[in-house]
Structure formats: structure tokens, C-alpha cells
Scaffold this active site. Structure first.
Site, PDB file in Angstrom:
ATOM      1  N   ARG A  51      60.051  19.895  57.100  1.00 37.46           N
ATOM      2  CA  ARG A  51      60.587  18.757  57.767  1.00 37.46           C
ATOM      3  C   ARG A  51      62.059  18.936  58.136  1.00 37.46           C
ATOM      4  O   ARG A  51      62.638  18.124  58.834  1.00 37.46           O
ATOM      5  CB  ARG A  51      60.442  17.533  56.843  1.00 37.46           C
ATOM      6  CG  ARG A  51      58.980  17.167  56.583  1.00 37.46           C
ATOM      7  CD  ARG A  51      58.838  15.866  55.841  1.00 37.46           C
ATOM      8  NE  ARG A  51      59.180  16.002  54.453  1.00 37.46           N
ATOM      9  CZ  ARG A  51      58.305  16.330  53.477  1.00 37.46           C
ATOM     10  NH1 ARG A  51      57.058  16.558  53.744  1.00 37.46           N
ATOM     11  NH2 ARG A  51      58.694  16.414  52.228  1.00 37.46           N
ATOM     12  N   GLY A  52      62.644  20.048  57.653  1.00 37.34           N
ATOM     13  CA  GLY A  52      64.087  20.242  57.795  1.00 37.34           C
ATOM     14  C   GLY A  52      64.609  20.326  59.220  1.00 37.34           C
ATOM     15  O   GLY A  52      65.769  20.015  59.475  1.00 37.34           O
ATOM     16  N   GLU A 107      64.088  26.162  63.289  1.00 32.42           N
ATOM     17  CA  GLU A 107      64.206  26.090  61.824  1.00 32.42           C
ATOM     18  C   GLU A 107      65.563  25.476  61.457  1.00 32.42           C
ATOM     19  O   GLU A 107      66.517  25.524  62.237  1.00 32.42           O
ATOM     20  CB  GLU A 107      64.041  27.511  61.256  1.00 32.42           C
ATOM     21  CG  GLU A 107      64.191  27.655  59.758  1.00 32.42           C
ATOM     22  CD  GLU A 107      63.167  26.902  58.922  1.00 32.42           C
ATOM     23  OE1 GLU A 107      63.064  25.673  59.085  1.00 32.42           O
ATOM     24  OE2 GLU A 107      62.510  27.539  58.075  1.00 32.42           O
ATOM     25  N   ASP A 108      65.648  24.894  60.264  1.00 30.47           N
ATOM     26  CA  ASP A 108      66.921  24.342  59.817  1.00 30.47           C
ATOM     27  C   ASP A 108      67.853  25.438  59.306  1.00 30.47           C
ATOM     28  O   ASP A 108      69.018  25.508  59.677  1.00 30.47           O
ATOM     29  CB  ASP A 108      66.710  23.242  58.751  1.00 30.47           C
ATOM     30  CG  ASP A 108      65.875  23.699  57.554  1.00 30.47           C
ATOM     31  OD1 ASP A 108      65.366  24.857  57.553  1.00 30.47           O
ATOM     32  OD2 ASP A 108      65.694  22.902  56.611  1.00 30.47           O
ATOM     33  N   ASP A 111      67.376  31.600  55.070  1.00 28.05           N
ATOM     34  CA  ASP A 111      68.040  31.984  53.825  1.00 28.05           C
ATOM     35  C   ASP A 111      67.588  33.407  53.483  1.00 28.05           C
ATOM     36  O   ASP A 111      68.116  34.371  54.021  1.00 28.05           O
ATOM     37  CB  ASP A 111      67.654  30.942  52.768  1.00 28.05           C
ATOM     38  CG  ASP A 111      68.346  31.121  51.441  1.00 28.05           C
ATOM     39  OD1 ASP A 111      69.476  31.624  51.408  1.00 28.05           O
ATOM     40  OD2 ASP A 111      67.762  30.741  50.409  1.00 28.05           O
ATOM     41  N   THR A 112      66.573  33.574  52.638  1.00 27.80           N
ATOM     42  CA  THR A 112      66.076  34.916  52.336  1.00 27.80           C
ATOM     43  C   THR A 112      65.310  35.502  53.522  1.00 27.80           C
ATOM     44  O   THR A 112      65.173  36.719  53.639  1.00 27.80           O
ATOM     45  CB  THR A 112      65.120  34.889  51.123  1.00 27.80           C
ATOM     46  OG1 THR A 112      63.990  34.067  51.447  1.00 27.80           O
ATOM     47  CG2 THR A 112      65.804  34.362  49.883  1.00 27.80           C
ATOM     48  N   GLY A 113      64.776  34.638  54.370  1.00 28.71           N
ATOM     49  CA  GLY A 113      63.969  35.097  55.507  1.00 28.71           C
ATOM     50  C   GLY A 113      62.485  35.149  55.191  1.00 28.71           C
ATOM     51  O   GLY A 113      61.662  35.433  56.057  1.00 28.71           O
ATOM     52  N   LEU A 116      60.258  32.363  57.125  1.00 29.37           N
ATOM     53  CA  LEU A 116      60.160  32.614  58.558  1.00 29.37           C
ATOM     54  C   LEU A 116      59.405  33.883  58.879  1.00 29.37           C
ATOM     55  O   LEU A 116      58.683  33.919  59.868  1.00 29.37           O
ATOM     56  CB  LEU A 116      61.556  32.656  59.170  1.00 29.37           C
ATOM     57  CG  LEU A 116      61.934  31.405  59.948  1.00 29.37           C
ATOM     58  CD1 LEU A 116      61.006  31.195  61.123  1.00 29.37           C
ATOM     59  CD2 LEU A 116      61.875  30.161  59.080  1.00 29.37           C
TER      60      LEU A 116
END
Ligand code: 5GP
Length: 187
Positions: A51-52, A107-108, A111-113, A116
Site C-alpha cells: 500500500r506504500g 514503489e515507495d 531497500d534490499t531490493g 522488487l
């Protein structure tokens, strides 16, 4: 001071990005994306990761000078904690058939990937004409899997941020700015 303002005052360390900064940058991104897809005659499929991405996506698409349709996909990798579980689940899939379409994933934060890379792999298997990623934030220092980011709003340091769609335990998403959550709130 309201109870909520007092809570924010106690839980946020600092404001990393103001609403003005965020929205100015989103306008620049929208201009760039509109230029890059200017020759498009078919609809661009804009897929928001729930939901980000919701606040970012709604601000962005209003400014896209393109034919487009929107869809959503939900992926869960974080419970109520702040570190990636590495275990990505697709909890809600897209509705539109993306085969032969140009697809832009929103995407919001990357981070680590891990989330995604899994989502992009899955969408790629469906045969889109092109598949690009657009993220509001990126934390490059935390990357474990390299993924191509076509459009990035801001690179941020390794701190846990909330607001403008980003949550902690489902809270703070509606803040119109991005703040750093104090460590004692989650450690
Ligand atoms: P990744 O799989 O790239 O590690 O994680 C992506 C997801 O982790 C994001 O969609 C977001 O939900 C969450 N995440 C990563 N870093 C942060 C952060 O600083 N703040 C918040 N609220 N969520 C984050």
C-alpha cells in the site's frame, strides 16, 4: 497540541523531506516520464505496489501527459518489524493483462531490493513490451539484489522513514512529509 501531534513529536526524530520537496521532485519525475513515453499510442500500464506507493502514485499520475491505465499489486515482505524477512508473498495480483504493454511499476522505497526483484521477475514472465521501475525513495547502501531503477525520487541514508505512504505497523502513511522514526519506537 492534539494527542496525535504530541505522539508525532515524540516518535519522529526529524523530517527528512518536506511536502514541498517531495512534490517538487514528483513534478520533475512526471515531466521526465511524460517525455520518455511521449511516442506512446497505447495505454501505459502503471502498476502501484500496495500500500506504500498510493500517495506517491496518485500525486505522480495526475501530472503524466500520457494515455494510461492503473492497476495494483500487493507484495508483503515485512511484518510489523523493520527488517526484510527475505520471504516475499504476492498477496494481491494485477487485474489488467500486461502482455504486449508498456508497464511502469511504482514503489515507495527500494531497500534490499528483494521485494522488487521478485515482483519484476514475475511481471517479466507475462511478456510486457517494456517494464520499468519508478520509486520515490531508494536506500542504495542496503541493496542485496541489484535491480534497475529507471526513475528515483530521492536516495536516502540507512534510517527507517515513515510518511507519504510509508508505514510503521500500518501507521503514519498519511503524513504529507517523510520523517525518520526514532529507534526506540521499534527496537
Ligand atoms: P526491500 O525488499 O527492498 O528490502 O523492501 C521494500 C519494502 O520494505 C518497501 O516497500 C517498504 O514497505 C519496506 N521498507 C524498506 N525500508 C523502509 C523504511 O525505511 N521505511 C518504511 N516505512 N518501510 C520500508
Amino acid at each position: 497540541m492534539s494527542i496525535w501531534s504530541e505522539h508525532l513529536h515524540n516518535s519522529l526524530g526529524s523530517i527528512l523531506l518536506t511536502q514541498d520537496q517531495i512534490e517538487q521532485r514528483i513534478s520533475e519525475m512526471a515531466r521526465q516520464i511524460s517525455q520518455d513515453y511521449a511516442s506512446l499510442t497505447d495505454d501505459l500500464v502503471v502498476v502501484g505496489i500496495l500500500r506504500g506507493s498510493v500517495l506517491f502514485m496518485s500525486q505522480l499520475i495526475k501530472q503524466l501527459d500520457l494515455p494510461l491505465v492503473i492497476d495494483f499489486l500487493a507484495a508483503a515482505s515485512y511484518g510489523s518489524g523493520v527488517t526484510s524477512s527475505g520471504n516475499v508473498r504476492i498477496t494481491e495480483d494485477t487485474f489488467i493483462d500486461i502482455h504486449g504493454k508498456h508497464v511502469l511499476v511504482i514503489e515507495d522505497i527500494v531497500d534490499t531490493g528483494i521485494t522488487l526483484s521478485k515482483v519484476l521477475q514475475m511481471l517479466q514472465l507475462r511478456g510486457p513490451l517494456s517494464l520499468k521501475l519508478c520509486t520515490l525513495l531508494s536506500k542504495p547502501s542496503r541493496r542485496q539484489i541489484e535491480i534497475p531503477v529507471a526513475y528515483c525520487g530521492f536516495e536516502v541514508p540507512d534510517v527507517f522513514v515513515v510518511g507519504y505512504g510509508l508505514d510503521y505497523a500500518d501507521k503514519y502513511r498519511h503524513l504529507p512529509y517523510i520523517g525518520v522514526l526514532k529507534e526506540n519506537m521499534y527496537s
